[in-house]
Motif scaffolding. Structure first.
Motif, PDB file in Angstrom:
ATOM      1  N   SER A  46       0.836  -1.203   0.000  1.00  0.00           N
ATOM      2  CA  SER A  46       0.000   0.000   0.000  1.00  0.00           C
ATOM      3  C   SER A  46       0.869   1.249   0.000  1.00  0.00           C
ATOM      4  CB  SER A  46      -0.929  -0.003   1.220  1.00  0.00           C
ATOM      5  OG  SER A  46      -1.819  -1.103   1.175  1.00  0.00           O
ATOM      6  N   ALA A  47       1.944   1.219   0.801  1.00  0.00           N
ATOM      7  CA  ALA A  47       2.853   2.369   0.822  1.00  0.00           C
ATOM      8  C   ALA A  47       3.521   2.560  -0.527  1.00  0.00           C
ATOM      9  CB  ALA A  47       3.909   2.183   1.919  1.00  0.00           C
ATOM     10  N   ALA A  48       3.914   1.441  -1.164  1.00  0.00           N
ATOM     11  CA  ALA A  48       4.562   1.537  -2.474  1.00  0.00           C
ATOM     12  C   ALA A  48       3.601   2.080  -3.522  1.00  0.00           C
ATOM     13  CB  ALA A  48       5.081   0.167  -2.901  1.00  0.00           C
ATOM     14  N   ALA A  49       2.317   1.749  -3.380  1.00  0.00           N
ATOM     15  CA  ALA A  49       1.334   2.262  -4.335  1.00  0.00           C
ATOM     16  C   ALA A  49       1.225   3.775  -4.258  1.00  0.00           C
ATOM     17  CB  ALA A  49      -0.031   1.628  -4.075  1.00  0.00           C
ATOM     18  N   GLU A  50       1.395   4.325  -3.056  1.00  0.00           N
ATOM     19  CA  GLU A  50       1.323   5.778  -2.897  1.00  0.00           C
ATOM     20  C   GLU A  50       2.653   6.452  -3.193  1.00  0.00           C
ATOM     21  OE1 GLU A  50      -1.410   7.397  -2.381  1.00  0.00           O
ATOM     22  OE2 GLU A  50      -2.605   5.567  -2.201  1.00  0.00           O
ATOM     23  N   ASP A  51       3.750   5.858  -2.689  1.00  0.00           N
ATOM     24  CA  ASP A  51       5.067   6.475  -2.853  1.00  0.00           C
ATOM     25  C   ASP A  51       6.141   5.404  -2.711  1.00  0.00           C
ATOM     26  OD1 ASP A  51       7.381   7.934  -2.879  1.00  0.00           O
ATOM     27  OD2 ASP A  51       6.762   9.382  -1.364  1.00  0.00           O
ATOM     28  N   PRO A  52       6.743   4.945  -3.808  1.00  0.00           N
ATOM     29  CA  PRO A  52       7.769   3.898  -3.732  1.00  0.00           C
ATOM     30  C   PRO A  52       8.945   4.283  -2.844  1.00  0.00           C
ATOM     31  CG  PRO A  52       7.090   4.276  -6.003  1.00  0.00           C
ATOM     32  CD  PRO A  52       6.478   5.367  -5.188  1.00  0.00           C
ATOM     33  N   ARG A  53       9.294   5.559  -2.806  1.00  0.00           N
ATOM     34  CA  ARG A  53      10.417   5.988  -1.970  1.00  0.00           C
ATOM     35  C   ARG A  53      10.090   5.824  -0.487  1.00  0.00           C
ATOM     36  NH1 ARG A  53      12.516  11.562  -4.987  1.00  0.00           N
ATOM     37  NH2 ARG A  53      13.052  10.576  -6.985  1.00  0.00           N
ATOM     38  N   ALA A  54       8.810   6.064  -0.149  1.00  0.00           N
ATOM     39  CA  ALA A  54       8.417   5.900   1.245  1.00  0.00           C
ATOM     40  C   ALA A  54       8.554   4.437   1.661  1.00  0.00           C
ATOM     41  CB  ALA A  54       6.977   6.381   1.437  1.00  0.00           C
ATOM     42  N   ALA A  55       8.161   3.512   0.783  1.00  0.00           N
ATOM     43  CA  ALA A  55       8.297   2.092   1.086  1.00  0.00           C
ATOM     44  C   ALA A  55       9.772   1.717   1.241  1.00  0.00           C
ATOM     45  CB  ALA A  55       7.646   1.257  -0.015  1.00  0.00           C
ATOM     46  N   ALA A  56      10.629   2.283   0.378  1.00  0.00           N
ATOM     47  CA  ALA A  56      12.063   2.009   0.492  1.00  0.00           C
ATOM     48  C   ALA A  56      12.618   2.556   1.794  1.00  0.00           C
ATOM     49  CB  ALA A  56      12.798   2.623  -0.701  1.00  0.00           C
ATOM     50  N   ALA A  57      12.122   3.722   2.213  1.00  0.00           N
ATOM     51  CA  ALA A  57      12.595   4.314   3.466  1.00  0.00           C
ATOM     52  C   ALA A  57      12.208   3.454   4.665  1.00  0.00           C
ATOM     53  CB  ALA A  57      12.035   5.728   3.635  1.00  0.00           C
ATOM     54  N   LEU A  58      11.140   2.663   4.530  1.00  0.00           N
ATOM     55  CA  LEU A  58      10.708   1.785   5.613  1.00  0.00           C
ATOM     56  C   LEU A  58      11.433   0.448   5.583  1.00  0.00           C
ATOM     57  CD1 LEU A  58       6.853   2.478   5.471  1.00  0.00           C
ATOM     58  CD2 LEU A  58       8.498   3.342   7.149  1.00  0.00           C
ATOM     59  N   GLY A  59      12.387   0.311   4.680  1.00  0.00           N
ATOM     60  CA  GLY A  59      13.199  -0.900   4.642  1.00  0.00           C
ATOM     61  C   GLY A  59      12.762  -1.945   3.651  1.00  0.00           C
ATOM     62  N   TRP A  60      11.778  -1.613   2.803  1.00  0.00           N
ATOM     63  CA  TRP A  60      11.309  -2.570   1.803  1.00  0.00           C
ATOM     64  C   TRP A  60      11.976  -2.300   0.468  1.00  0.00           C
ATOM     65  CZ3 TRP A  60       8.467  -6.799   2.761  1.00  0.00           C
ATOM     66  CH2 TRP A  60       7.779  -6.867   3.975  1.00  0.00           C
ATOM     67  N   SER A  61      12.455  -3.336  -0.152  1.00  0.00           N
ATOM     68  CA  SER A  61      13.082  -3.196  -1.466  1.00  0.00           C
ATOM     69  C   SER A  61      12.010  -3.013  -2.530  1.00  0.00           C
ATOM     70  CB  SER A  61      13.918  -4.438  -1.793  1.00  0.00           C
ATOM     71  OG  SER A  61      14.258  -4.457  -3.162  1.00  0.00           O
ATOM     72  N   PRO A  62      12.018  -1.892  -3.248  1.00  0.00           N
ATOM     73  CA  PRO A  62      11.045  -1.722  -4.333  1.00  0.00           C
ATOM     74  C   PRO A  62      11.141  -2.842  -5.368  1.00  0.00           C
ATOM     75  CG  PRO A  62      12.115   0.364  -3.828  1.00  0.00           C
ATOM     76  CD  PRO A  62      12.857  -0.698  -3.066  1.00  0.00           C
TER      77      PRO A  62
END
Length: 907
Positions: free
Chosen positions: A170-186
């Motif tokens: 869900s975070a990646a759908a809104e902002d891939p950089r935000a998901a990466a900042a949370l430690g998830w690999s895009p």
């Protein structure tokens, strides 16, 4: 009532397939921001995998289903790693086109193995009749499918809302950089969603025979993507519950239309009719990330060299008239007509940046109108042909209307739907196309010349060649003229184009209209190359996709791109080396050609997304450069000493801003702001981040519709004027992020802003574009900013400081009375800031321009400005001379953050 309910329940089966496909589309979009047009092809792969395992290996349905789902999921992951990951730096448009390559490869492999004919397959679900209530009887497979869809949506919703990886998606759908900042690999998320998307496509394909009473074919299943796309749209590409409701409703609507609407193709057209309605109601396009930074293919310069062109054309005519083997003519006609329609793609996509999947459908309209007028009304070809082209042009204009509300990949979805609806409602309806006999063309003549493609194929081929050459010259002329510069400005940056005085809406509609006229000509020539025009075969929806693929391979920004790509058209010139059997359709080489084009498309995008012609052009330029050893990067203007610089004056107009209020929802960005800009005066605008400075420029330049207030220029109230109209009247601006036209040279950037904005250029440039001439204002701006040595270069080749100067030069190229500068010194060093300050003073003192200067460099503003206005939280808190602002306590408290004495010393 019972009949109505019966057909509604029957529609649940089709609706469930829509839901399953759409969830896959949503998953891929959430993980990678790509609308996957290959989803339908992956479903076909799943269906034929189950067919192979059950009919050849006699596997149970459960084993076949699991195998198909796992296999297609693996293909999805492979597509991500082999295609999408290498293209991650490319723009969304290139990545979507890559999915077309995947679609082509998958479907062609299946066709080569199983053929395109319809096959009977074992039913995947029980199909006994069930009496839901008295008088309402339906096949139980429809209820099973609906139940599967419900269970699937519940599971995915729980996954999305209740699990850690669901939150990451869900975070990646809104902002891939935000998901990466949370430690998830895009990359991990993208591969996971491509795998899940593939698995869902495989599931939909495996279950599809349950809705078709055990019959399936590649052609029959190729339309699955249509229901999936419309369903995903209704779910806004993120809401699984909305996908469930939307998909089932579409299925029900299609079933009811089959029963109650007596119009061939209407039921199949319903999904994309829904797309159009949703776009109109919403007023915005599909949610596609990254469209603002889309990297488009390079564009050629459109230069024609008569010393090369004349001998080539003369040689081509001589070859066709005297030397070409008769067996070559059918292939030549196919490639040349494809190239003509391809030129419409060049105008629309290459020049204007509008991605259309309907150009062949529009060409079919021209062929339909001209063909029916000749066959049913006995019109002469001299009258029928221009009438067909005219109607195609009008249809193209209608297709262009959605472009005013959407663009890029979004527009591709819309135009694909419109083209498909046109095919279903018109080309597939035999009552319109001539019944069983279709549209027969008997012994056509043009101006007394027999051009029958059977008895005088040489005459018809020469007609196609002459038409292709004439249209190619017109399209090349367009690129070099004012109209072409406008289209390229719109393609590169719509906001900056409007700020330079270009009407974006006018440019888009012109591109669609001209492209439709060209496509109409190509469609007529293709249709009339057969003694019987079978519209359903010649103008299929996938023909527009194949055409786009060919143009991209050749080079969608170059006039020769469609010509190179069209060589690979099915039945075209590419089959000639394989002999007469291939030309006459008797060789297997024709069957492998679409597969080869799909592979070549992916190779082109991965190696050089600009196409074959771009690569050839680069190699030629490099070779000539080595021979000549010259540097042609300099322009025609030399830098002049300060005492020789040309002095310009502009119309002395006062800009008045009265009570301007800008509200976004519940947020008040500007509140009752009033100020005036007088000729020859520099007004500095200071304020902390978020104070509303850029919002004020957006409102004054017309990019925001203000909530309250009034803006006037001289005696004119311009409050409701569009941005391009304000620019033409004398209010221009720069942007924080520069927003230059990177597809154009520095000189062309300046010409866009200084060109006359007359509509006549849209016609005259096709015939005589003339040589670009820099106005005295542009020459003065170039000299003032010392840009003469950079005119032949593109902005991306310049240093950041030089790009800043080009942005300012473009803003003053139109000889404005008012200049709005938004942080022009950002990124410049101390020396460059000092020079910029001197330049701004000269623009005010020598040219008489009223300048509004927004800048965070407070000392620069205080040195340069005559007056300073300070904003805080959208309100003016101080206004006065630079000296007064230095010592204003309110200003220090709100913005400067230190004592008046220390500020005075710093300045």
């Amino acid at each position: 009532m019972n009949e109505l309910l019966t057909f509604a329940l029957i529609g649940l089966g089709t609706g469930a397939i829509n839901v399953i496909l759409a969830t896959g589309l949503v998953m891929v979009y959430r993980g990678s921001g790509i609308i996957n047009f290959a989803q339908g092809g992956l479903a076909i792969l799943g269906a034929y995998t189950v067919f192979e395992l059950r009919t050849v290996y006699e596997a149970s349905f459960a084993v076949a289903l699991v195998t198909a789902v796992v296999l297609v999921a693996a293909v999805g992951v492979a597509v991500h790693f082999l295609v999408m990951r290498p293209l991650r730096a490319a723009g969304p448009m290139s990545r979507v086109i890559a999915t077309l390559g995947v679609l082509t490869i998958v479907t062609q492999v299946i066709i080569l193995k199983y053929g395109a004919e319809q096959r009977t397959v074992p039913l995947p679900l029980p199909s006994d009749a069930v009496e839901v209530r008295s008088g309402v009887i339906v096949g139980e497979q429809n209820l099973y499918l609906a139940g599967i869809a419900v269970v699937l949506i519940v599971a995915l919703t729980l996954l999305s809302e209740k699990t850690r990886i669901g939150h990451a998606l869900s975070a990646a759908a809104e902002d891939p950089r935000a998901a990466a900042a949370l430690g998830w690999s895009p990359d991990l998320l993208a591969s996971l969603t491509w795998g899940l998307g593939g698995a869902l496509a495989g599931l939909a394909g495996a279950l599809f025979p349950a809705t078709s009473t055990g019959f399936m074919s590649v052609t029959q299943m190729s339309v699955l993507i249509i229901g999936g796309l419309s369903t995903a749209l209704l779910g806004q590409f993120r809401s699984f519950p909305l996908v469930l409701v939307g998909g089932l409703l579409i299925g029900v609507a299609q079933s009811l239309a089959t029963r109650y609407v007596d119009q061939t193709g209407f039921a199949d057209a319903i999904p994309f009719l829904i797309i159009i309605v949703v776009l109109i109601v919403r007023g915005r396009g599909l949610p596609v990330r990254g469209s603002a930074t889309d990297r488009l293919p390079r564009v050629g310069n459109g230069r024609l060299r008569p010393v090369v062109l004349v001998p080539v054309v003369a040689g081509g005519l001589a070859f066709l008239a005297l030397a070409a083997p008769e067996s070559w003519f059918p292939a030549l006609i196919v490639s040349m007509t494809f190239a003509i329609v391809g030129l419409s793609v060049l105008v629309l996509t290459g020049y204007a940046g509008q991605l259309s999947f309907a150009q062949f459908a529009i060409g079919g309209v021209g062929a339909f109108v001209a063909g029916r007028l000749v066959a049913a009304r006995d019109w002469p070809l001299e009258a029928a042909l221009p009438t067909g082209v005219l109607v195609a042009t009008l249809v193209g204009l209608l297709f262009g209307l959605p472009a005013l509300r959407t663009r890029g990949v979004n527009l591709a979805v819309v135009t694909f739907g419109l083209g498909f609806a046109l095919f279903q409602l018109l080309f597939s309806n035999s009552s319109y196309t001539g019944g069983a006999e279709q549209t027969q063309i008997n012994e056509p003549t043009l101006f007394g010349i027999d051009i029958d493609p059977i008895t005088h194929a040489d005459h018809y081929t020469i007609l196609c060649f002459v038409t292709l050459v004439a249209l190619a010259i017109m399209v090349a002329n367009l690129r070099r003229g004012r109209a072409g510069r406008r289209l390229l400005a719109v393609r590169t940056n719509e906001r900056a184009a409007a700020a330079a005085g270009v009407s974006v809406f006018q440019g888009k509609l012109y591109a669609f209209t001209l492209a439709a006229a060209i496509a109409g000509i190509g469609g007529v020539l293709l249709g009339f190359s057969y003694s019987t025009i079978v519209y359903q075969q010649l103008f299929r929806p996938d023909a527009s996709i194949s055409l786009l693929v060919l143009v991209v391979i050749g080079g969608s920004g170059y006039v020769f791109g469609p010509m190179i790509g069209a060589l690979l058209a099915a039945g075209g010139v590419a089959v000639l080396p394989f002999g007469d059997a291939a030309t006459n359709g008797e060789s297997e080489i024709i069957a492998y050609l679409p597969l080869a084009t799909g592979i070549l498309l992916l190779a082109t995008l991965l190696l050089n997304q600009h196409g074959i012609v771009d690569r050839m052009s680069a190699m030629t330029t490099a070779a000539l450069g080595r021979l000549r050893r010259t540097d042609d990067a300099t322009g025609p203007v030399a830098d002049a000493p300060d005492d020789e610089r040309q002095q310009m004056t502009v119309p002395p107009l006062v800009l008045e801003i009265e009570g301007l209020t800008q509200q976004f929802g519940g947020f008040m960005a500007l509140s009752d702001v009033s100020l005036s800009l007088r000729p020859g005066e520099v007004v500095g605008l200071l304020g902390p981040n978020g104070a509303g400075k850029t919002t004020l420029i957006d409102a004054v330049s017309g990019f925001n519709r203000i909530t309250r207030g009034r803006v006037s220029l001289g005696e004119d109230d311009i409050t409701t004027w569009s941005p391009h109209r304000r620019s033409r009247a004398g209010v221009t601006r720069s942007f924080q992020s520069l927003e230059l036209f990177d597809d154009l040279t520095v000189e062309e950037n300046l010409l866009v802003a200084s060109d006359k904005h007359d509509a006549r250029a849209y016609v005259t440039d096709l015939v005589r574009p003339g040589r670009p001439v820099m106005s005295d204002t542009v020459v003065a701006a170039v000299t003032e900013l010392r840009l003469a040595g950079l005119l032949g270069r593109h902005p991306v080749e310049l240093s950041y400081g030089d790009r800043r100067l080009v942005a300012i030069a473009r803003a003053v190229a139109g000889r404005p009375s008012v200049l709005l500068l938004d942080e022009p010194a950002a990124g410049l060093d101390t020396t460059e800031r000092l020079e910029l300050g001197h330049l701004i003073r000269r623009l005010a003192d020598d040219w008489g321009i009223a300048v509004l200067l927004i800048e965070h460099d407070v000392p620069m503003v205080l040195r340069t400005a005559d007056r300073v206005v300070v904003l805080d939280f959208g309100r003016i808190i101080a206004e006065g001379t630079p000296e007064a602002i230095k010592h204003n306590a309110a200003v220090h408290a709100a913005y400067l953050g230190h004592s008046a004495q220390s500020e005075s010393e710093s300045v």
